[in-house]
Every structure is written in C-alpha cells, then in structure tokens.
Design a protein around this motif. Structure first.
Motif, mmCIF file in Angstrom:
data_model
loop_
_atom_site.group_PDB
_atom_site.id
_atom_site.type_symbol
_atom_site.label_atom_id
_atom_site.label_comp_id
_atom_site.label_asym_id
_atom_site.label_seq_id
_atom_site.Cartn_x
_atom_site.Cartn_y
_atom_site.Cartn_z
ATOM 1 N N HIS A 19 0.915 -1.162 -0.062
ATOM 2 C CA HIS A 19 -0.056 0.015 -0.061
ATOM 3 C C HIS A 19 0.915 1.233 0.176
ATOM 4 N N ALA A 20 0.356 2.278 -0.414
ATOM 5 C CA ALA A 20 1.411 3.501 -0.734
ATOM 6 C C ALA A 20 0.346 4.764 -0.315
ATOM 7 N N VAL A 21 0.946 5.838 0.389
ATOM 8 C CA VAL A 21 0.519 6.995 0.820
ATOM 9 C C VAL A 21 1.211 8.134 0.533
ATOM 10 N N THR A 22 0.755 9.116 0.096
ATOM 11 C CA THR A 22 1.580 10.478 -0.418
ATOM 12 C C THR A 22 0.861 11.620 0.330
ATOM 13 N N ILE A 23 1.764 12.435 1.033
ATOM 14 C CA ILE A 23 1.328 13.569 1.666
ATOM 15 C C ILE A 23 2.269 14.643 0.950
ATOM 16 N N ALA A 72 4.172 0.254 2.128
ATOM 17 C CA ALA A 72 4.559 -0.787 3.385
ATOM 18 C C ALA A 72 3.173 -1.881 2.908
ATOM 19 N N PRO A 73 3.526 -2.881 3.856
ATOM 20 C CA PRO A 73 2.405 -4.034 3.692
ATOM 21 C C PRO A 73 1.043 -3.760 3.922
ATOM 22 N N THR A 74 0.787 -2.684 4.632
ATOM 23 C CA THR A 74 -0.670 -2.127 5.254
ATOM 24 C C THR A 74 -0.727 -0.875 5.034
#
Length: 422
Positions: free
Chosen positions: A328-332, A387-389
C-alpha cells in the motif's frame, strides 16, 4: 535508452525516479524539470509548452522515447507535432486530449453516449448560464471552468446566490483566466470519489490500483480546492469484484464511445469517479496521470514502466502481463504558505537528506539555489511511503514528512485516515 520527460512537477519526478529504478543506466533528460529530476539526469531549460523548442531538441538528440507528464502540452498538440516529425512519444494526441481540455466537450460526449454521469450543460454566455442555474431543482450545484485550471477550476455552490457568484467569478471576472470562457453547470452527486487510472492502447486496457485523492486544503476536507494534498492506494474497498464492475460499466463503454467518436486514445486515462447510491458515475476525464496519484501508483507497479509505456504506444498492451505488488502507498503533499492562492516562494528546505527506508520525497515546486534547495511553487514536495499495510504506509509517510522543514510549510494531517466507502 535516452528518454525525454516533459514536465516539472511531482508526477514527473516520480516518473523519472521509477524509470531510473528500473534501469539505472537510463539517459534521462527532463524539460524543464525541478531540483529532484536534476539528481536523476539532465534538466533542460525548455518550457513544457514550448513545442517548437522541444521538437527541435528531439530532432537533434533523437531520444528513444518522449514521455509527456502534464496536460497542457498534450492539449497543445505536442504528440501530433512529434509524430509528424517521426519522433516516438507517449501520450494522447490533441483530439483525444480535448477530453481534459474542455469539460463541456466531455460532458456532451458522455451524455451523447448515455454514459453514467451527472446531468449538466455547458455555456459560453453568462446570461444563459445564470438562467439555467436558477431553473435547476436543487443545490448544491457544481460550476466548472471549461478549460485547464491546474485542478482548481471547480466551485461547489451550496445556494443560488453562491452559484450566481461562481458563474460571475468564472465567466466575467475570469478568476481562472481563459479556462473560464465557457463553463459547465452540473448536478451535485453525493458519494465517495475515487481516482481510476486506466492504461489503454485504444484496444486493450489495464486498470491500475484504485486511488483516492484529497482535494481540499485542510483536514476534514475543509478549505479551498487544490490540485491535490495527498493520496493513497489501493483503496481498501477496491475489491476484484468492484474493479470488474468499473471495467464493465465504465471503462469498456467509455473506450467504445471514443472509438465511435474517432478518438485515438493511447496513454493514461484518469477517470474521476464518484460512487453514489445508484452506482459509479463519471465526474471527469484527465488525459495523464494524476498528481499526487502517480506518486502512490508507481511504487505498486512491478512491471518495468518503460516496457508498459512502449506496449501502450505500440498497441500491444493486450499481450503484456502487467504485475503489481501487494504493498500500500500513501503520499502527503507539503505546500507553501499562500497555496492554493499566491504561494510564498524562496523558503530554504531542510531535512531532505534524512532518509527513511520505504519512503521517497518527490519534488514539485523546487529549484536549486546555490548549495541549497528552495521552494519555487505552490505544492513544493510530496512524501510517499509504501508498506504491507495502509496504516504502516501512512505512519511512515508522516514520519518522513515530519523531518522536512521550510518556512510556511503546510500539509494535511488526515491523509488516508478515512478508509471506508460510504
């Protein structure tokens, strides 16, 4: 290979990063680029919409492929110009790019082909727009500048007075410039928005992991509309069943409509969808990858990016097995003070070298000044973590963002905090 990449934002830095991750020997040239792309190759002093200078450079240097990041050069016809000169380039031609260049054109196409979208109409005369708005049954109304407005040309008007003010500001005050020569008025659709990126060669298509963008400036979706303050992917609700439904009910009919209209669309089609009580509805098309969505999608791709782009361009996508990883990926997005209005520039950025495994900092509005890097635009940086989650990716992204400092920095603290489809 020698690659020319057109653009200067976070999306382009992410594309450059991924190309170099796949093959560190890539000869990368970015026009005009930013302080991030400069570390991966050579920045060229050529504007993204200076088509003559871009084509002249390409004729001389003969890149193996040119990749177009932003919408403005696509709408201006850079693909047509390069193809006429026999230069290989990735992206839709000007006729297909009109899907983003004109919201009125797109709305008419959707309605003509009975594709699921909100009722609406386009106007070039403010008097007619005022009359139409007053005669609609309810509010809010969505008022959109017709042309390109850097993702900020949409006003949601909760009342009749605010709808009238929005029409006045767009068409008569021209707060979005020439993009407001025409506008679109459409019914407001409640639901959950999602960003669906489709790679298509006009015959076959691949849906990338479904992402969610955060458009409003402030936490809790408050404040002004922006080009995007963060994103995450894949969305937790994006099951295989849901993606199959989107492919069947949205993507396949859309591509069929393009063929009927004679649109040769080869590239990335970004479909802005909203999931309503009646199912998915199309809000808009973009003809390139989203920013910041590109930053969360590329770390999830296992197939080499260049291989994928070439398959699209050569219309052999259907023969390629496209693979994604399980992360999974998150961008700020870190924005400058004053954004989305007039941003304050020149602030020295500190903390860029404080690395954290599983993260990367993509430059958007930055430039090298002496030995330091300074803010040069509204959206300055985008911090991406994988990351995996989703929870782990979110924590990593905020840990990395906390290490970066520049005067006036602003970013949302609730990216990826709301994770269910309502």
């Amino acid at each position: 290979m020698k690659i020319l990449l057109i653009g200067s934002g976070g999306r382009e830095h992410a594309l450059a990063w991924r190309l170099c991750q796949d093959d560190p020997k890539t000869g990368l040239f970015t026009a005009p680029g930013n302080a991030g792309t400069a570390r991966l190759g050579t920045n060229l002093p050529i504007g993204a919409t200076d088509l003559a200078a871009l084509a002249a450079w390409a004729v001389k240097e003969k890149p193996d492929l040119t990749i177009v990041g932003p919408e403005a050069p696509l709408c201006a016809g850079v693909v047509d110009r390069f193809e006429k000169a026999g230069l290989p380039i990735f992206g839709p031609n000007a006729a297909a790019a009109r899907l983003e260049g004109s919201k009125v054109f797109t709305k008419n196409l959707l309605l003509k082909h009975h594709l699921p979208t909100a009722p609406g109409a386009g106007f070039s005369d403010p008097t007619a727009a005022y009359a139409y708005s007053r005669n609609q049954p309810g509010y809010p109304q969505v008022i959109k500048a017709d042309g390109l407005a850097a993702g900020k040309g949409v006003i949601i008007a909760p009342t009749a007075a605010e709808a009238e003010e929005a029409i006045h500001r767009i068409m008569e005050e021209r707060i979005f410039g020439e993009a407001g020569r025409e506008l679109l008025i459409e019914e407001f659709l409640p639901g959950r928005e999602m960003s669906v990126h489709v790679l298509t060669d006009g015959r076959s298509h691949v849906i990338l992991p479904i992402a969610q963008d955060h458009k409003r400036l402030g936490d809790g979706d408050t404040g002004l509309n922006t080009g995007g303050m963060g994103a995450y992917a894949p969305a937790p609700f994006a099951t295989e069943k849901l993606q199959a439904q989107i492919s069947r009910e949205i993507v396949e009919p859309v591509l069929a409509a393009f063929l009927k209209e004679g649109l040769d669309f080869r590239g990335i089609l970004y479909i802005g969808l909203i999931w309503t009580k009646l199912g998915p509805r199309i809000l808009e098309f973009n003809v390139r990858g989203g920013d910041p969505e590109t930053q969360v999608l590329l770390p999830l791709l296992d197939t080499p990016l260049l291989e994928l782009l070439q398959a699209v361009r050569e219309q052999r996508l259907g023969k390629l097995k496209v693979k994604f990883n399980a992360n999974h990926a998150v961008t700020i997005v870190l924005a400058a003070a004053g954004y989305p209005g007039t941003p304050e520039t020149g602030a020295v950025i500190e903390g860029l070298e404080a690395d954290l495994p599983g993260t990367h900092v993509f430059h958007s509005g930055t430039k090298q000044e002496g030995k330091g890097i300074v803010a040069s635009g509204g959206r300055v940086l985008s911090v991406t973590a994988w990351a995996p989650t989703l929870a782990a990716a979110r924590d990593l992204a905020y840990q990395r963002a906390a290490k970066i400092h520049f005067a006036g920095s602003q970013y949302r603290r609730d990216i990826a905090a709301r994770l269910t489809l309502e």
